[in-house]
Design a protein around this motif. Structure first.
Motif, PDB file in Angstrom:
ATOM      1  N   THR A  75     -34.288 -20.749 -19.881  1.00  0.00           N
ATOM      2  CA  THR A  75     -32.895 -21.117 -20.140  1.00  0.00           C
ATOM      3  C   THR A  75     -31.940 -20.027 -19.675  1.00  0.00           C
ATOM      4  N   ALA A  76     -32.280 -18.761 -19.929  1.00  0.00           N
ATOM      5  CA  ALA A  76     -31.415 -17.654 -19.513  1.00  0.00           C
ATOM      6  C   ALA A  76     -31.273 -17.609 -17.996  1.00  0.00           C
ATOM      7  N   GLY A  77     -32.373 -17.826 -17.285  1.00  0.00           N
ATOM      8  CA  GLY A  77     -32.301 -17.841 -15.823  1.00  0.00           C
ATOM      9  C   GLY A  77     -31.412 -18.955 -15.307  1.00  0.00           C
ATOM     10  N   VAL A  78     -31.542 -20.142 -15.908  1.00  0.00           N
ATOM     11  CA  VAL A  78     -30.698 -21.267 -15.498  1.00  0.00           C
ATOM     12  C   VAL A  78     -29.238 -20.983 -15.823  1.00  0.00           C
ATOM     13  N   LEU A  79     -28.975 -20.392 -16.998  1.00  0.00           N
ATOM     14  CA  LEU A  79     -27.600 -20.083 -17.387  1.00  0.00           C
ATOM     15  C   LEU A  79     -26.953 -19.089 -16.431  1.00  0.00           C
ATOM     16  N   ILE A  80     -27.664 -18.039 -16.095  1.00  0.00           N
ATOM     17  CA  ILE A  80     -27.102 -17.024 -15.196  1.00  0.00           C
ATOM     18  C   ILE A  80     -26.777 -17.636 -13.837  1.00  0.00           C
ATOM     19  N   CYS A  81     -27.724 -18.379 -13.282  1.00  0.00           N
ATOM     20  CA  CYS A  81     -27.486 -19.019 -11.982  1.00  0.00           C
ATOM     21  C   CYS A  81     -26.337 -20.019 -12.057  1.00  0.00           C
ATOM     22  N   THR A  82     -26.306 -20.796 -13.140  1.00  0.00           N
ATOM     23  CA  THR A  82     -25.254 -21.802 -13.292  1.00  0.00           C
ATOM     24  C   THR A  82     -23.878 -21.166 -13.344  1.00  0.00           C
ATOM     25  N   LEU A  83     -23.738 -20.103 -14.131  1.00  0.00           N
ATOM     26  CA  LEU A  83     -22.436 -19.454 -14.267  1.00  0.00           C
ATOM     27  C   LEU A  83     -22.016 -18.762 -12.976  1.00  0.00           C
ATOM     28  N   LEU A 187      -8.937 -15.427 -17.587  1.00  0.00           N
ATOM     29  CA  LEU A 187      -8.103 -16.528 -18.051  1.00  0.00           C
ATOM     30  C   LEU A 187      -8.884 -17.819 -18.309  1.00  0.00           C
ATOM     31  N   VAL A 188     -10.131 -17.841 -17.908  1.00  0.00           N
ATOM     32  CA  VAL A 188     -10.936 -19.056 -18.106  1.00  0.00           C
ATOM     33  C   VAL A 188     -12.171 -18.773 -18.956  1.00  0.00           C
ATOM     34  N   ARG A 189     -12.047 -17.865 -19.903  1.00  0.00           N
ATOM     35  CA  ARG A 189     -13.186 -17.568 -20.781  1.00  0.00           C
ATOM     36  C   ARG A 189     -13.676 -18.796 -21.544  1.00  0.00           C
ATOM     37  N   PRO A 190     -12.784 -19.671 -22.037  1.00  0.00           N
ATOM     38  CA  PRO A 190     -13.307 -20.890 -22.690  1.00  0.00           C
ATOM     39  C   PRO A 190     -14.195 -21.716 -21.766  1.00  0.00           C
ATOM     40  N   ALA A 191     -13.893 -21.730 -20.479  1.00  0.00           N
ATOM     41  CA  ALA A 191     -14.724 -22.482 -19.537  1.00  0.00           C
ATOM     42  C   ALA A 191     -16.107 -21.856 -19.412  1.00  0.00           C
ATOM     43  N   LEU A 192     -16.170 -20.527 -19.440  1.00  0.00           N
ATOM     44  CA  LEU A 192     -17.463 -19.845 -19.361  1.00  0.00           C
ATOM     45  C   LEU A 192     -18.351 -20.223 -20.538  1.00  0.00           C
ATOM     46  N   VAL A 193     -17.766 -20.187 -21.744  1.00  0.00           N
ATOM     47  CA  VAL A 193     -18.546 -20.513 -22.940  1.00  0.00           C
ATOM     48  C   VAL A 193     -18.911 -21.990 -22.956  1.00  0.00           C
ATOM     49  N   THR A 194     -17.960 -22.860 -22.605  1.00  0.00           N
ATOM     50  CA  THR A 194     -18.230 -24.295 -22.596  1.00  0.00           C
ATOM     51  C   THR A 194     -19.332 -24.634 -21.599  1.00  0.00           C
ATOM     52  N   ALA A 195     -19.249 -24.092 -20.393  1.00  0.00           N
ATOM     53  CA  ALA A 195     -20.282 -24.356 -19.385  1.00  0.00           C
ATOM     54  C   ALA A 195     -21.635 -23.824 -19.838  1.00  0.00           C
ATOM     55  N   ALA A 196     -21.629 -22.642 -20.476  1.00  0.00           N
ATOM     56  CA  ALA A 196     -22.891 -22.066 -20.961  1.00  0.00           C
ATOM     57  C   ALA A 196     -23.514 -22.943 -22.034  1.00  0.00           C
ATOM     58  N   LEU A 197     -22.701 -23.427 -22.962  1.00  0.00           N
ATOM     59  CA  LEU A 197     -23.226 -24.256 -24.044  1.00  0.00           C
ATOM     60  C   LEU A 197     -23.732 -25.597 -23.530  1.00  0.00           C
ATOM     61  N   THR A 199     -24.766 -26.223 -20.535  1.00  0.00           N
ATOM     62  CA  THR A 199     -25.941 -25.977 -19.704  1.00  0.00           C
ATOM     63  C   THR A 199     -27.157 -25.625 -20.545  1.00  0.00           C
ATOM     64  N   PHE A 200     -26.937 -24.925 -21.646  1.00  0.00           N
ATOM     65  CA  PHE A 200     -28.039 -24.454 -22.488  1.00  0.00           C
ATOM     66  C   PHE A 200     -28.920 -25.600 -22.963  1.00  0.00           C
ATOM     67  N   ASN A 205     -34.243 -28.049 -23.706  1.00  0.00           N
ATOM     68  CA  ASN A 205     -34.978 -29.249 -24.097  1.00  0.00           C
ATOM     69  C   ASN A 205     -35.745 -29.881 -22.939  1.00  0.00           C
ATOM     70  N   GLU A 206     -35.638 -29.307 -21.749  1.00  0.00           N
ATOM     71  CA  GLU A 206     -36.280 -29.900 -20.577  1.00  0.00           C
ATOM     72  C   GLU A 206     -37.800 -29.967 -20.750  1.00  0.00           C
ATOM     73  N   PHE A 207     -38.354 -31.122 -20.450  1.00  0.00           N
ATOM     74  CA  PHE A 207     -39.795 -31.306 -20.592  1.00  0.00           C
ATOM     75  C   PHE A 207     -40.487 -31.638 -19.272  1.00  0.00           C
ATOM     76  N   LEU A 208     -39.954 -32.606 -18.533  1.00  0.00           N
ATOM     77  CA  LEU A 208     -40.682 -33.157 -17.398  1.00  0.00           C
ATOM     78  C   LEU A 208     -40.962 -32.131 -16.308  1.00  0.00           C
ATOM     79  N   TRP A 209     -39.920 -31.409 -15.861  1.00  0.00           N
ATOM     80  CA  TRP A 209     -40.132 -30.458 -14.768  1.00  0.00           C
ATOM     81  C   TRP A 209     -41.030 -29.289 -15.179  1.00  0.00           C
ATOM     82  N   PRO A 210     -40.795 -28.617 -16.309  1.00  0.00           N
ATOM     83  CA  PRO A 210     -41.734 -27.561 -16.701  1.00  0.00           C
ATOM     84  C   PRO A 210     -43.159 -28.065 -16.905  1.00  0.00           C
TER      85      PRO A 210
END
Length: 277
Positions: A75-83, A187-197, A199-200, A205-210
């Motif tokens: 999840t952390a790897g996906v979050l970092i790449c996503t952000l 100026l877009v800190r709420p967007a960072l948190v919203t996107a992180a949440l 994406t998290f 919860n991902e099952f099929l690909w892993p």
């Protein structure tokens, strides 16, 4: 609004909240029962029927800590790449002027309607066979490294920022990366948190690909380990119902805690106050 209307609205919202929260409550109660009670009375169990042995039982079979660690790294790897990629692409689509910007954004929107299941087979061939990244964190992360939803979120937030801020900074000699780091991101800190949440939830919860990309038990995220336990091991447990629910509680707990802590960011969409003064 009259007092009667207020009371009715409160009752309806309370009933809706109870209906929504009851499965979580029943999951926790079921994970603590010595013997499963599927009757209505099971929602209010006898204290003598409460135990923590179900958590120990499932931990002996699938190692909850290892599963949580794998889920966390994935999840952390996906979050970092996503952000990182979401911010860069969203900034380019919202602020920079370049040929093909509209077409690129249309493609981003098009990706939203393509089911991930259609891409699983070519992705598996590419990542597992061609790149040899099966049973690795990188192999799990790569298909989710760029999230089109995050790109759209950041683009919309960047579009709300006054263009005068960027023009003034460019006149002072600031480059685009400096503009992004010093002006746009604060100026877009709420967007960072919203996107992180947002994406998290997906990779956690991902099952099929892993499940497809990992064969070694010590590399599997908790969602995959729990599914394997339910399919192959639960029948031999003394209380398979309680042990399975105990694993579900461990899997759901981080998501619930994060949403409780950061829920205010979902309504903090007004960036206008950040640029006034």
């Amino acid at each position: 609004m009259s007092k009667l209307q207020t009371a009715i609205r409160g009752i309806v919202l309370a009933l809706g909240a109870l209906v929504f929260l009851f499965p979580f409550y029943y999951m926790i109660i079921g994970s603590l029962q010595t013997k499963p009670d599927e009757s209505i009375g099971g929602a209010f169990p006898n204290p003598a029927n409460i135990t923590g042995a179900n958590f120990a039982a499932i931990n002996d079979r699938i190692n909850l800590f290892s599963g949580l660690l794998n889920s966390g790294i994935f999840t952390a790897g996906v979050l970092i790449c996503t952000l990182v990629f979401g911010v860069l692409v969203g900034y380019a689509l919202a602020v920079l002027q370049w040929r093909g910007r509209g077409v690129t954004f249309a493609l981003v929107l098009l990706v939203q309607v393509v089911p991930f299941q259609l891409l699983i087979i070519p992705l598996y061939v590419l990542i597992a066979r061609n790149y040899g990244l099966s049973d690795s964190y990188l192999g799990m992360i790569l298909p989710f490294a760029i999230n089109s939803t995050a790109v759209i979120i950041f683009r919309q937030y960047f579009l709300q920022l006054p263009k005068e801020l960027f023009e003034a900074a460019r006149i002072d000699g600031a480059g685009e990366f400096k503009l992004l780091w010093r002006i746009a991101l604060p100026l877009v800190r709420p967007a960072l948190v919203t996107a992180a949440l947002l994406t998290f939830i997906g990779p956690w919860n991902e099952f099929l690909w892993p499940f497809l990309i990992t064969k070694q038990a010590d590399m599997q995220p908790l969602a995959v380990s729990l599914a394997n336990y339910i399919s192959n091991v639960a029948a031999t447990a003394s209380n398979p119902f309680g042990a399975s629910l105990a694993g579900a509680v461990v899997l759901a707990a981080p998501v619930v805690v994060l949403f409780i802590v950061f829920q205010r960011y979902f309504v903090s969409t007004d960036v206008g106050s950040s640029v006034k003064g």
